[in-house]
Design a protein around this motif. Sequence first.
Motif, PDB file in Angstrom:
ATOM      1  N   THR A   1       0.833  -1.224   0.000  1.00 12.98           N
ATOM      2  CA  THR A   1       0.000   0.000   0.000  1.00 12.98           C
ATOM      3  C   THR A   1       0.859   1.262   0.000  1.00 12.98           C
ATOM      4  OG1 THR A   1      -0.152   0.234   2.427  1.00 12.98           O
ATOM      5  CG2 THR A   1      -1.784  -1.189   1.348  1.00 12.98           C
ATOM      6  N   LEU A   2       2.092   1.162   0.434  1.00 14.17           N
ATOM      7  CA  LEU A   2       2.913   2.364   0.605  1.00 14.17           C
ATOM      8  C   LEU A   2       3.154   3.082  -0.721  1.00 14.17           C
ATOM      9  CD1 LEU A   2       5.481   1.098   3.270  1.00 14.17           C
ATOM     10  CD2 LEU A   2       3.282   2.254   3.615  1.00 14.17           C
ATOM     11  N   ALA A   3       3.319   2.326  -1.796  1.00 19.90           N
ATOM     12  CA  ALA A   3       3.502   2.958  -3.105  1.00 19.90           C
ATOM     13  C   ALA A   3       2.194   3.547  -3.617  1.00 19.90           C
ATOM     14  CB  ALA A   3       4.038   1.932  -4.103  1.00 19.90           C
ATOM     15  N   LYS A   4       1.097   2.908  -3.291  1.00 20.00           N
ATOM     16  CA  LYS A   4      -0.193   3.328  -3.840  1.00 20.00           C
ATOM     17  C   LYS A   4      -0.672   4.659  -3.272  1.00 20.00           C
ATOM     18  CE  LYS A   4      -1.583  -1.476  -4.535  1.00 20.00           C
ATOM     19  NZ  LYS A   4      -2.349  -2.595  -3.941  1.00 20.00           N
ATOM     20  N   VAL A   5      -0.278   4.992  -2.042  1.00 18.80           N
ATOM     21  CA  VAL A   5      -0.788   6.220  -1.418  1.00 18.80           C
ATOM     22  C   VAL A   5       0.146   7.412  -1.600  1.00 18.80           C
ATOM     23  CG1 VAL A   5      -2.103   4.933   0.316  1.00 18.80           C
ATOM     24  CG2 VAL A   5       0.243   5.661   0.838  1.00 18.80           C
ATOM     25  N   GLU A   6       1.271   7.217  -2.246  1.00 19.26           N
ATOM     26  CA  GLU A   6       2.286   8.281  -2.282  1.00 19.26           C
ATOM     27  C   GLU A   6       1.746   9.611  -2.787  1.00 19.26           C
ATOM     28  OE1 GLU A   6       6.253   7.423  -3.661  1.00 19.26           O
ATOM     29  OE2 GLU A   6       6.535   7.002  -1.535  1.00 19.26           O
TER      30      GLU A   6
ATOM     31  N   PRO B   1      -2.098   8.832  17.744  1.00 17.67           N
ATOM     32  CA  PRO B   1      -3.040   8.310  16.753  1.00 17.67           C
ATOM     33  C   PRO B   1      -3.465   6.868  17.054  1.00 17.67           C
ATOM     34  CG  PRO B   1      -1.239   9.467  15.678  1.00 17.67           C
ATOM     35  CD  PRO B   1      -0.848   9.312  17.128  1.00 17.67           C
ATOM     36  N   SER B   2      -4.650   6.532  16.566  1.00 22.11           N
ATOM     37  CA  SER B   2      -5.208   5.190  16.754  1.00 22.11           C
ATOM     38  C   SER B   2      -4.927   4.335  15.531  1.00 22.11           C
ATOM     39  CB  SER B   2      -6.723   5.274  16.945  1.00 22.11           C
ATOM     40  OG  SER B   2      -7.048   6.095  18.025  1.00 22.11           O
ATOM     41  N   ASP B   3      -4.816   3.037  15.759  1.00 27.26           N
ATOM     42  CA  ASP B   3      -4.616   2.098  14.653  1.00 27.26           C
ATOM     43  C   ASP B   3      -5.875   2.022  13.805  1.00 27.26           C
ATOM     44  OD1 ASP B   3      -2.311   1.600  16.067  1.00 27.26           O
ATOM     45  OD2 ASP B   3      -3.057  -0.273  16.924  1.00 27.26           O
ATOM     46  N   ARG B   4      -5.682   2.109  12.528  1.00 27.88           N
ATOM     47  CA  ARG B   4      -6.785   1.869  11.590  1.00 27.88           C
ATOM     48  C   ARG B   4      -6.234   0.970  10.487  1.00 27.88           C
ATOM     49  NH1 ARG B   4      -9.337   3.262  15.180  1.00 27.88           N
ATOM     50  NH2 ARG B   4     -10.954   4.862  15.312  1.00 27.88           N
ATOM     51  N   PHE B   5      -5.959  -0.287  10.869  1.00 28.20           N
ATOM     52  CA  PHE B   5      -5.327  -1.214   9.937  1.00 28.20           C
ATOM     53  C   PHE B   5      -6.321  -1.818   8.946  1.00 28.20           C
ATOM     54  CE2 PHE B   5      -1.862  -2.275  13.316  1.00 28.20           C
ATOM     55  CZ  PHE B   5      -1.311  -1.022  13.119  1.00 28.20           C
ATOM     56  N   GLN B   6      -7.583  -1.807   9.342  1.00 25.73           N
ATOM     57  CA  GLN B   6      -8.600  -2.370   8.446  1.00 25.73           C
ATOM     58  C   GLN B   6      -8.757  -1.472   7.226  1.00 25.73           C
ATOM     59  OE1 GLN B   6     -12.246  -3.352  10.482  1.00 25.73           O
ATOM     60  NE2 GLN B   6     -13.408  -3.171   8.569  1.00 25.73           N
ATOM     61  N   THR B   7      -8.875  -2.083   6.065  1.00 23.61           N
ATOM     62  CA  THR B   7      -9.002  -1.302   4.828  1.00 23.61           C
ATOM     63  C   THR B   7     -10.472  -1.027   4.509  1.00 23.61           C
ATOM     64  OG1 THR B   7      -9.020  -3.313   3.504  1.00 23.61           O
ATOM     65  CG2 THR B   7      -6.875  -2.292   3.893  1.00 23.61           C
ATOM     66  N   GLY B   8     -10.682  -0.051   3.621  1.00 23.87           N
ATOM     67  CA  GLY B   8     -12.041   0.228   3.154  1.00 23.87           C
ATOM     68  C   GLY B   8     -12.732   1.331   3.924  1.00 23.87           C
ATOM     69  N   ALA B   9     -13.960   1.593   3.504  1.00 23.19           N
ATOM     70  CA  ALA B   9     -14.735   2.689   4.078  1.00 23.19           C
ATOM     71  C   ALA B   9     -15.048   2.442   5.553  1.00 23.19           C
ATOM     72  CB  ALA B   9     -16.036   2.848   3.299  1.00 23.19           C
ATOM     73  N   GLN B  10     -14.923   3.478   6.359  1.00 22.88           N
ATOM     74  CA  GLN B  10     -15.250   3.437   7.787  1.00 22.88           C
ATOM     75  C   GLN B  10     -15.302   4.878   8.288  1.00 22.88           C
ATOM     76  OE1 GLN B  10     -11.618   1.575   9.785  1.00 22.88           O
ATOM     77  NE2 GLN B  10     -11.112   1.402   7.615  1.00 22.88           N
ATOM     78  N   PRO B  11     -15.892   5.105   9.452  1.00 25.23           N
ATOM     79  CA  PRO B  11     -16.060   6.476   9.936  1.00 25.23           C
ATOM     80  C   PRO B  11     -14.746   7.251   9.993  1.00 25.23           C
ATOM     81  CG  PRO B  11     -17.328   4.950  11.280  1.00 25.23           C
ATOM     82  CD  PRO B  11     -16.512   4.118  10.349  1.00 25.23           C
ATOM     83  N   SER B  12     -14.798   8.503   9.569  1.00 22.74           N
ATOM     84  CA  SER B  12     -13.670   9.450   9.622  1.00 22.74           C
ATOM     85  C   SER B  12     -12.553   9.142   8.635  1.00 22.74           C
ATOM     86  CB  SER B  12     -13.067   9.527  11.036  1.00 22.74           C
ATOM     87  OG  SER B  12     -14.038   9.863  11.979  1.00 22.74           O
TER      88      SER B  12
ATOM     89  N   PRO C   1     -11.462   7.939   4.371  1.00 11.78           N
ATOM     90  CA  PRO C   1     -11.971   7.874   2.997  1.00 11.78           C
ATOM     91  C   PRO C   1     -12.344   6.439   2.602  1.00 11.78           C
ATOM     92  CG  PRO C   1      -9.582   8.145   3.013  1.00 11.78           C
ATOM     93  CD  PRO C   1     -10.028   8.281   4.436  1.00 11.78           C
ATOM     94  N   ASP C   2     -13.196   6.341   1.606  1.00 18.83           N
ATOM     95  CA  ASP C   2     -13.671   5.022   1.180  1.00 18.83           C
ATOM     96  C   ASP C   2     -12.551   4.124   0.661  1.00 18.83           C
ATOM     97  OD1 ASP C   2     -16.142   5.862   1.888  1.00 18.83           O
ATOM     98  OD2 ASP C   2     -16.925   6.081  -0.157  1.00 18.83           O
ATOM     99  N   ASN C   3     -11.487   4.756   0.142  1.00 10.57           N
ATOM    100  CA  ASN C   3     -10.386   3.956  -0.408  1.00 10.57           C
ATOM    101  C   ASN C   3      -9.256   3.760   0.609  1.00 10.57           C
ATOM    102  OD1 ASN C   3      -9.368   6.520  -0.288  1.00 10.57           O
ATOM    103  ND2 ASN C   3      -8.432   6.496  -2.327  1.00 10.57           N
ATOM    104  N   TRP C   4      -9.570   3.825   1.868  1.00  9.62           N
ATOM    105  CA  TRP C   4      -8.565   3.697   2.930  1.00  9.62           C
ATOM    106  C   TRP C   4      -7.808   2.373   2.806  1.00  9.62           C
ATOM    107  CZ3 TRP C   4      -5.976   6.664   5.974  1.00  9.62           C
ATOM    108  CH2 TRP C   4      -5.376   6.164   7.131  1.00  9.62           C
ATOM    109  N   MET C   5      -6.472   2.462   2.897  1.00  7.34           N
ATOM    110  CA  MET C   5      -5.653   1.250   2.729  1.00  7.34           C
ATOM    111  C   MET C   5      -4.963   0.813   4.015  1.00  7.34           C
ATOM    112  SD  MET C   5      -3.944   1.678  -0.990  1.00  7.34           S
ATOM    113  CE  MET C   5      -4.869   2.277  -2.382  1.00  7.34           C
TER     114      MET C   5
ATOM    115  N   GLY D   1      -8.291  14.666  13.398  1.00  6.83           N
ATOM    116  CA  GLY D   1      -8.522  13.948  12.148  1.00  6.83           C
ATOM    117  C   GLY D   1      -7.341  13.767  11.220  1.00  6.83           C
ATOM    118  N   SER D   2      -6.134  14.018  11.674  1.00  6.69           N
ATOM    119  CA  SER D   2      -4.987  13.738  10.798  1.00  6.69           C
ATOM    120  C   SER D   2      -4.886  12.237  10.551  1.00  6.69           C
ATOM    121  CB  SER D   2      -3.683  14.238  11.434  1.00  6.69           C
ATOM    122  OG  SER D   2      -3.676  15.639  11.483  1.00  6.69           O
ATOM    123  N   THR D   3      -4.459  11.904   9.342  1.00  6.41           N
ATOM    124  CA  THR D   3      -4.298  10.495   9.002  1.00  6.41           C
ATOM    125  C   THR D   3      -2.870  10.233   8.522  1.00  6.41           C
ATOM    126  OG1 THR D   3      -5.300  11.055   6.862  1.00  6.41           O
ATOM    127  CG2 THR D   3      -6.705   9.952   8.467  1.00  6.41           C
ATOM    128  N   PHE D   4      -2.420   9.041   8.771  1.00  7.66           N
ATOM    129  CA  PHE D   4      -1.046   8.629   8.447  1.00  7.66           C
ATOM    130  C   PHE D   4      -1.105   7.255   7.793  1.00  7.66           C
ATOM    131  CE2 PHE D   4      -1.129  11.311  12.154  1.00  7.66           C
ATOM    132  CZ  PHE D   4      -0.074  12.197  11.988  1.00  7.66           C
TER     133      PHE D   4
END
Length: 214
Positions: free
Chosen positions: A99-104, A148-159, A161-165, A174-177
């Motif tokens: 996923t690291l290359a895909k989100v660059e 920050p909290s772990d959000r390892f699960q992929t896909g749409a979820q609260p807060s 984006p739908d394409n979350w990886m 609301g910062s994301t990493f």
Amino acid sequence: MSDATVRNTGGESFRKASDGSVDQGRRTWIAITCGAGAVGGAAVAVPFVSTFAPSERARAAGAPVQVDISALQPGEKITVEWRGKPVWIIRRTPEQLATLAKVEGELADPKSDRTAYPTPEYAKNQHRSIKPEFFVGVGICSHLGCSPSDRFQTGAQPSLPDNWMGGFLCPCHGSTFDLAGRVFKNKPAPDNLEVPPHMYVSDTTLLIGEDKQA
Ligand code: FES
């Protein structure tokens, strides 16, 4: 595993309590105590592990912390304390690394060029680590210091984006990493998560807080 170890397999953080129960959903971090210790100047064999334990003063002053990562499974994360900060150690799966290359294109500083929290040379790469599989980062948001909290699960979820990886969400503003601690564009956090000095003293032992052989 010590009952103080935080381990995560992709969902909420949890702490295994001394009575064997699991405290689901904890967002605080707990220092790992098993396998952690200060490193003295001389490599002297000492019969008791407790001899390695740093004094509180030494720990506060920044004594390096040694961590046994032999039991860390792909997709898991543990947290240790160094200089009073939570340091995450994550063993990324091949899928997570991909996923690291895909989100660059969506990142504010994909190559870790910013200098507010200088990234060590050995981590100035796409995976921001010495070994691609293992990420070592300080779990403190570069905005106002929340963890920050772990959000390892992929896909749409609260807060998210739908394409979350997979990655991390700072609950404060609301910062994301991504899974290398790189901050996404247009978020309050200005910088990537800090990569602390660290090195491998063996294939399964990390030293946090030091990156040069004495
Ligand atoms: S402290 Fe993380 S977004 Fe504000």
